[in-house]
Design an enzyme around this catalytic site. Structure first.
Site, short mmCIF file in Angstrom:
data_model
loop_
_atom_site.label_atom_id
_atom_site.label_comp_id
_atom_site.label_asym_id
_atom_site.label_seq_id
_atom_site.Cartn_x
_atom_site.Cartn_y
_atom_site.Cartn_z
N ARG A 85 -26.36 11.85 2.45
CA ARG A 85 -25.71 10.96 1.47
C ARG A 85 -26.16 9.51 1.61
NH1 ARG A 85 -20.16 12.95 -0.34
NH2 ARG A 85 -19.85 10.76 -0.77
N LYS A 133 -26.84 27.97 12.67
CA LYS A 133 -25.54 28.42 13.10
C LYS A 133 -24.52 27.30 12.92
CE LYS A 133 -24.53 28.22 17.60
NZ LYS A 133 -24.39 27.05 18.49
N HIS A 167 -32.04 29.86 17.91
CA HIS A 167 -33.21 29.28 18.58
C HIS A 167 -33.52 29.98 19.91
CE1 HIS A 167 -30.30 26.78 20.81
NE2 HIS A 167 -31.27 26.52 21.65
N LYS A 226 -37.46 31.04 21.95
CA LYS A 226 -37.92 30.58 23.27
C LYS A 226 -39.03 31.52 23.76
CE LYS A 226 -33.48 28.52 24.62
NZ LYS A 226 -33.69 27.13 24.99
N GLU A 243 -24.73 25.31 31.73
CA GLU A 243 -25.13 23.96 31.34
C GLU A 243 -24.37 22.97 32.22
OE1 GLU A 243 -26.11 23.44 26.89
OE2 GLU A 243 -24.27 24.61 26.94
N ASP A 297 -19.88 29.67 20.53
CA ASP A 297 -21.03 28.76 20.51
C ASP A 297 -22.27 29.38 21.16
OD1 ASP A 297 -22.08 26.06 20.03
OD2 ASP A 297 -22.06 25.79 22.20
N HIS A 357 -26.51 33.49 20.65
CA HIS A 357 -27.68 33.44 21.54
C HIS A 357 -27.69 34.57 22.58
CE1 HIS A 357 -28.14 29.63 19.69
NE2 HIS A 357 -27.38 28.94 20.48
N LYS A 409 -19.96 25.12 30.05
CA LYS A 409 -20.33 23.71 30.12
C LYS A 409 -19.84 23.15 31.46
CE LYS A 409 -21.43 23.10 25.59
NZ LYS A 409 -22.83 22.91 25.19
C1 BG6 Z 1 -26.54 25.35 20.93
C2 BG6 Z 1 -25.11 25.10 21.26
O1 BG6 Z 1 -26.66 26.37 19.97
O2 BG6 Z 1 -27.25 25.70 22.10
C3 BG6 Z 1 -24.99 24.01 22.32
O3 BG6 Z 1 -24.38 24.74 20.10
C4 BG6 Z 1 -25.83 24.35 23.52
O4 BG6 Z 1 -23.63 23.82 22.70
C5 BG6 Z 1 -27.25 24.72 23.10
O5 BG6 Z 1 -25.84 23.23 24.38
C6 BG6 Z 1 -28.04 25.21 24.28
O6 BG6 Z 1 -29.37 25.35 23.92
P1 BG6 Z 1 -30.53 25.21 24.99
O7 BG6 Z 1 -31.78 25.52 24.22
O8 BG6 Z 1 -30.47 23.81 25.52
O9 BG6 Z 1 -30.23 26.21 26.05
#
Ligand code: BG6
Length: 508
Positions: free
Chosen positions: A61, A165, A195, A199, A233, A252, A257, A357
């Protein structure tokens, strides 16, 4: 750029045919555009993999000029380009193909303007258009409808839509979203991005399993005792507190994933390496995952939320103290689930998946725990703790990409003492080349029309199906959060979940 020698394409190194195209990014002001999308497109240009005659349109926007948008993107590329040099001359050439079109996604006039702008590039793009939905999910429907209303969902050349997503908030909303997308675009042109599938290390699981003869005979319930998939993470929610508290670790990371990773580890070989053949197998696997009854959820799923603690030398606030987070938030920042795959290959083998996390470090890996040798003939009386240590195959997704096989070996010296040792393959030292990031791979695949690494409606719905009873159960009870300290490996209940089957989480 049409007609001229293409500085972005080197036919000798170009092993994937990508036709010219326009790429339209909705949500161009967002984090993903600046951290991943534009840096990946620039990197593809750097690698001479961009098609000739491409153009990139950004939309949001905010009313800014093409020039201002290019400047902002230049700063982002400089900042977020991982392990690659920034080339000013290349950027100047690349930036000429970037445009910005501000507009309100609910305004029908915006789509007419977009259509006429894109039509003006038809001579160089051949009419091919990749639409990238990187907005809030509530905009997905107005965008695809807006595109369809002005005839942009079909036409000369191909028209594809990449969807970020989250695909829905639960099973019902995911079905609804699929329905809406399919009303505007045919399923084969809808690219749902996950994603993790892009990888290199996740793609390599297919090569490792199906290009080698020695592992596949062991890849089943007779030899595999259990599998652990960890995505840890050390970061917290990084300013995404408001989004994250409506999501949580199960939604998430696990629903998408990690279930896709599990699907790749556990699927049957495809008959041919062709998008739908591979996706059929992954989908079939996801449909074989047992959907827990509500009464089985407490024994097979653990939710956690971090409180204040320390990561390294830094004091970290708890999740509920993060900006934008409700001080009484019931959101899971850690989730661990035991899945079972009810098919002949895997019946009875637990697949433990955890993600959180603010764990002690960033590491994603898959550990295949094999059955122990049936009997130890060494050191029978003096169990030095290692005599029966089972073999372990570790597929390291990140950050130290590689594969390790752990086995027992004789300790040098007198007597027959055993020690675990490891045989290691490391991507970095073995190939000595930079691995493309997931977004580079996936953007190139979408332009090439290869959906192998994209998820499909049936896969998305199957994975929601298996997490739904857990979400329902968690939604109906009150947790005593926080239940783990920032910087620790998660709640004690997660260890208890494995201990009930005689297993222990490996420390990655
Ligand atoms: C994302 C999540 O899809 O993937 C994030 O929304 C997460 O919360 C991330 O941190 C992790 O991706 P990667 O590639 O850093 O492992």
């Amino acid at each position: 750029m049409a007609g001229a020698i293409n500085p972005f394409q080197d036919s000798l190194r170009f092993d994937r045919r990508v036709p010219p195209a326009a790429i339209v990014i909705f949500g161009a002001n967002g984090d993903l555009t600046k951290r991943k999308l534009i840096p990946s497109l620039y990197r593809l240009a750097f690698e001479r993999r961009m098609p000739s005659g491409f153009v990139i349109y950004g939309n949001s926007r905010t009313p800014i000029s093409d020039e201002d948008f290019r400047e902002k993107m230049k700063e982002s590329v400089r900042q977020f380009l991982e392990d690659s040099p920034f080339d000013d001359a290349l950027w100047d050439e690349f930036a000429k193909a970037i445009f910005y079109l501000p507009g309100d996604l609910k305004d029908p006039v915006f789509y007419q303007t977009l259509a006429s702008r894109l039509n003006a590039h038809e001579a160089s793009t051949g009419g091919n258009i990749l639409f990238y939905l990187s907005t809030q999910p509530s905009h997905y429907e107005p965008v695809v409808n807006g595109l369809a209303s002005v005839g942009l969902a079909e036409g000369k050349g191909w028209r594809r839509v990449v969807v970020e997503k989250p695909f829905g908030y639960d099973l019902a909303t995911a079905r609804e979203l699929n329905h809406r997308l399919q009303a505007a675009f045919p399923e084969k042109e809808i690219y749902r991005i996950d994603h993790y599938l892009g990888k290199e290390t996740v793609q390599n699981i297919l090569a490792f399993r199906f290009a080698n003869g020695i592992f596949e005979p062991l890849w089943n319930r007779r030899y595999v005792n259990h599998v652990q998939i960890t995505a840890a993470e050390s970061i917290g929610v990084e300013g995404r507190g408001a989004y994250y508290q409506t999501s949580g670790a199960l939604r998430d990371m696990i629903q998408n994933h990690l279930l896709q990773v599990m699907g790749t580890i556990a699927m049957e070989p495809a008959a041919v390496f062709e998008p739908n053949a591979v996706r059929d197998e992954r989908a079939k696997l996801l449909r074989s995952v047992r959907v827990h009854n509500e009464e089985d959820v407490p024994a097979n799923a653990v939710a956690g939320q971090y409180g204040p603690g320390r990561v390294g030398a830094t004091n970290i606030p708890g999740f509920r103290q993060e900006p934008g987070v409700d001080p009484a938030s019931p959101t899971d920042t850690y989730a661990a689930v035991t899945f079972f795959i009810d098919n002949w290959r895997w019946a009875g083998v637990p697949f433990y998946i955890r993600s959180g996390k603010r764990l002690p470090k960033r590491v994603t890996d898959i550990a295949i725990h094999f059955n122990a040798a049936p009997l130890s003939i060494f050191d029978r009386d003096n169990h030095n703790g290692y005599t029966m240590r089972p073999n372990l195959l570790i597929i390291r997704i990140q950050p130290e990409e590689g594969i390790s096989l752990r086995f027992l070996s004789k300790n040098p010296g007198a007597g027959m003492k055993l020690r675990p040792v490891s045989m290691d393959f490391n991507y970095g030292s073995s190939f000595g080349v930079r691995t493309p990031t997931a977004y580079e791979t996936l953007l190139l695949d979408a332009m090439a029309g290869d959906a192998t690494l994209y998820t499909r409606q049936d896969m998305v719905e199957a994975s929601w199906q298996v997490v739904q009873p857990i979400l329902d159960y968690w939604g109906s009870r009150k947790f005593n959060f926080p239940n783990y300290d920032a910087g620790s490996w998660g709640p004690a209940e997660s260890d208890d979940m494995l201990a009930r089957r005689g297993h222990v989480w490996r420390v990655p």
